[in-house]
Design an enzyme around this catalytic site. Structure first.
Site, short mmCIF file in Angstrom:
data_model
loop_
_atom_site.label_atom_id
_atom_site.label_comp_id
_atom_site.label_asym_id
_atom_site.label_seq_id
_atom_site.Cartn_x
_atom_site.Cartn_y
_atom_site.Cartn_z
N ASP A 210 45.38 35.41 -72.88
CA ASP A 210 45.44 34.62 -71.66
C ASP A 210 43.98 34.21 -71.47
O ASP A 210 42.96 34.90 -71.42
CB ASP A 210 45.94 35.63 -70.46
CG ASP A 210 45.88 34.64 -69.04
OD1 ASP A 210 46.78 33.56 -69.21
OD2 ASP A 210 45.27 35.01 -68.23
N GLU A 253 45.26 30.90 -75.57
CA GLU A 253 45.33 29.99 -74.70
C GLU A 253 43.84 29.17 -74.27
O GLU A 253 43.22 29.89 -73.73
CB GLU A 253 45.98 30.49 -73.26
CG GLU A 253 45.91 29.12 -72.18
CD GLU A 253 46.21 29.82 -70.87
OE1 GLU A 253 46.95 29.11 -70.04
OE2 GLU A 253 45.92 30.91 -70.64
#
Length: 565
Positions: A210, A253
């Site tokens: 993330d 990401e």
């Protein structure tokens, strides 16, 4: 220049290069015990749906214990499973069952921050001399640029929050209830490695990392003496993971321009093996695709593909149409973003943070089946690893009555009953309301589409089967083609694998406009070659002219995969 032919042993080692990744939130996928909340046992009972779809990698959104103020991304225990979702034993059973169906499992790695209720932070804010104080980032006064870079401007006005007890400010690059971990602290870096090692030992095949740029952010740490190079740290983390599990991946990401994203693969010269992230999401290509859809003009996406650098040999781009967050358009210009808003989110309620949309694809395209199918054909034909967000395979819509990004995180629609087959409990106990109206479960659900050979679900299955049967899509060298003088709305590209006469060439054509068109790319080395239609084997083969011109008529939003082998 073509790459060597596909070696099946090598392809198995680098399984991610032609994987089909499916992202889901356990909480909203399937309820196995009737309490109204999705859980791991419910997911296990529906694993055959994913198997029949052709999924090879299951990506789980956070399942860790959490106050659930940010849909599980505010974590209080990195080594546990939220009791609402099951136990660590249930997770191991999921991994085992998925493996039995040929699926690997990866999970969200959310270690750039914790919940403010995490025991580490509770200790850190108890005293300036506490055990975990330096696991977070503190300052006596917020810096002058405290308001710059706020991720959620509708919720926060600063990156720094005052703690009354210790009379200092702590850094939070997201919400104030998510204090940032201090990755410059070697104890924190060691702990992140332990977290990775723990879940790898339980059977995970990697992680979707993330907010990678935020994880590596150290500029706001005041004591910068002897701080590690962030990319050296990411390389160390990747090496640790490979030691624990040689097949494991890090899917990052990284929503940055292509040149900046390339640094996160780790191969500084653009070649060789990646030593940081295994895959990076192609945010630029995704945003340009929506601009192409809004303009009915393939050129924005074609231009992005021409500019997209080749990843390192063992790395790959991850392509997607939709993910679990807002459909971000932040890398478009203001004028371009306004075009996409006007086409697909004209109401302010459809937009979020001034930079994205909180809608799913089918409602954005007014349910036009031709257009929807073309977009998903494009997803599987583009060079990269396709990533599917749960419900895309049946054409689920959004619920704009929900706040922010939750509009697209509604319960999975398994059947036409009022509870959508998600749970037998009272729908008022669900994590969120089921979509209503034209995209509600009475119109959009798995059970009905399984029986319908013309359904979107059947189309998805065909696309997955075709993608897996054409390894040149994942392993070959790709080239964006000139579609011909009167076919600007057509994206034409080719993927080549192997040597002439031994390997394969696939020509993909995708039409972005509501009109008839004739695509005519020039392929001189294929003059006289017969091409077969991958998606429709009953279609008449197409022969490349002696002059090398491939002439293919396409209807409105038509798509074809033509293969020479």
């Amino acid at each position: 220049m073509s790459r060597p032919g596909v070696n099946l042993s090598r392809a198995a080692d680098l399984w991610w290069k032609n994987a089909v990744v499916y992202c889901l939130d356990v909480e909203t996928f399937a309820d196995g015990n009737g309490d109204g909340c999705g859980d791991l046992r419910g997911l296990i009972q529906h694993i055959d749906h994913l198997d029949r779809l052709g999924v090879t990698c299951l990506w789980l959104m956070p399942f860790y214990p959490s106050p659930d103020r940010d849909d599980g991304y505010d974590i209080t225990d990195f080594y546990g499973v939220d009791p609402r979702l099951g136990t660590s034993g249930d997770l191991v059973e999921l991994v085992r069952t998925a493996r039995d169906r040929g699926m690997r499992v990866i999970a969200d790695l959310v270690v750039n921050h914790t919940s403010a209720q995490h025991p580490w932070f509770l200790d850190a804010r108890s005293s300036r001399d506490s055990r975990y104080r330096d696991w977070y980032v503190w300052r006596d006064e917020p810096p002058a640029d405290a308001a710059e870079g706020v991720v959620f401007p509708d919720q926060e006005s600063s990156l720094w929050e005052y703690d009354k007890k210790t009379k200092q400010y702590y850094l939070h690059q997201f919400y104030k209830h998510q204090p940032d971990l201090n990755v410059a602290n070697p104890e924190v870096r060691d702990e992140i490695a332990r977290i990775i090692g723990y879940w790898t030992q339980l059977g995970l095949s990697g992680f979707r990392v993330d907010a990678v740029p935020f994880l590596l952010e150290t500029e706001r740490v005041q004591d910068t003496v002897a701080l590690p190079d962030p990319h050296d740290y990411l390389a160390d983390l990747s090496a640790f993971l490979r030691r624990r599990n040689g097949e494991a991946v890090l899917l990052g990401e990284v929503n940055l321009p292509y040149p900046d994203t390339m640094a996160f693969f780790g191969a500084r010269d653009g070649g060789g093996s990646t030593d940081e992230l295994t895959m990076c999401f192609d945010f630029i290509g995704m945003q340009q695709m929506y601009l192409s859809l809004a303009r009915a003009d393939a050129e924005p996406l074609a231009d992005a593909l021409r500019q997209r650098p080749d990843p390192p040999e063992d790395g790959h781009w991850a392509t997607f149409v939709r993910n679990h967050d807002e459909l971000t358009l932040d890398k478009l210009t203001d004028a371009q973003r306004a075009e996409v808003f006007a086409a697909f989110g004209p109401d302010e309620d459809m937009q979020v943070y001034g930079r994205g949309l909180r809608r799913r694809l089918p409602p954005m395209l007014d349910g036009d089946a031709r257009r929807i199918r073309m977009v998903y054909s494009l997803l599987f034909a583009l060079p990269g690893t396709p990533v599917v967000f749960y419900g895309e395979e049946i054409g689920m819509g959004e619920n704009l009555a929900l706040d922010g990004r939750f509009a697209v995180r509604t319960p999975m629609q398994w059947s036409p009953e009022p509870g959508a087959g998600f749970s037998t409990a009272d729908p008022s106990t669900f994590p969120g309301p089921v979509v209503e109206g034209a995209y509600g479960p009475e119109h959009v659900n798995v059970r009905d589409q399984v029986r319908d050979h013309d359904s979107l679900l059947s189309w998805f299955r065909l696309l997955v089967d075709s993608y897996r049967a054409c390894p040149e899509l994942a392993w070959g060298a790709y080239t964006v083609l000139d579609p011909g003088p009167d076919a600007r709305a057509v994206l034409a590209h080719r993927c080549d694998s192997g040597e002439p006469g031994v390997g394969c060439t696939l020509i993909a054509l995708h039409h972005f406009a509501d009109a008839d068109v004739e695509a005519a790319p020039v392929l001189p080395e294929l003059a006289g070659v017969t091409l077969t239609d991958v998606l429709d084997p009953a279609a008449e083969p197409v022969v490349v002219g002696d002059d090398g011109r491939l002439t293919v008529p396409l209807g409105p939003y038509g798509c074809r995969w033509l293969r020479a082998s």
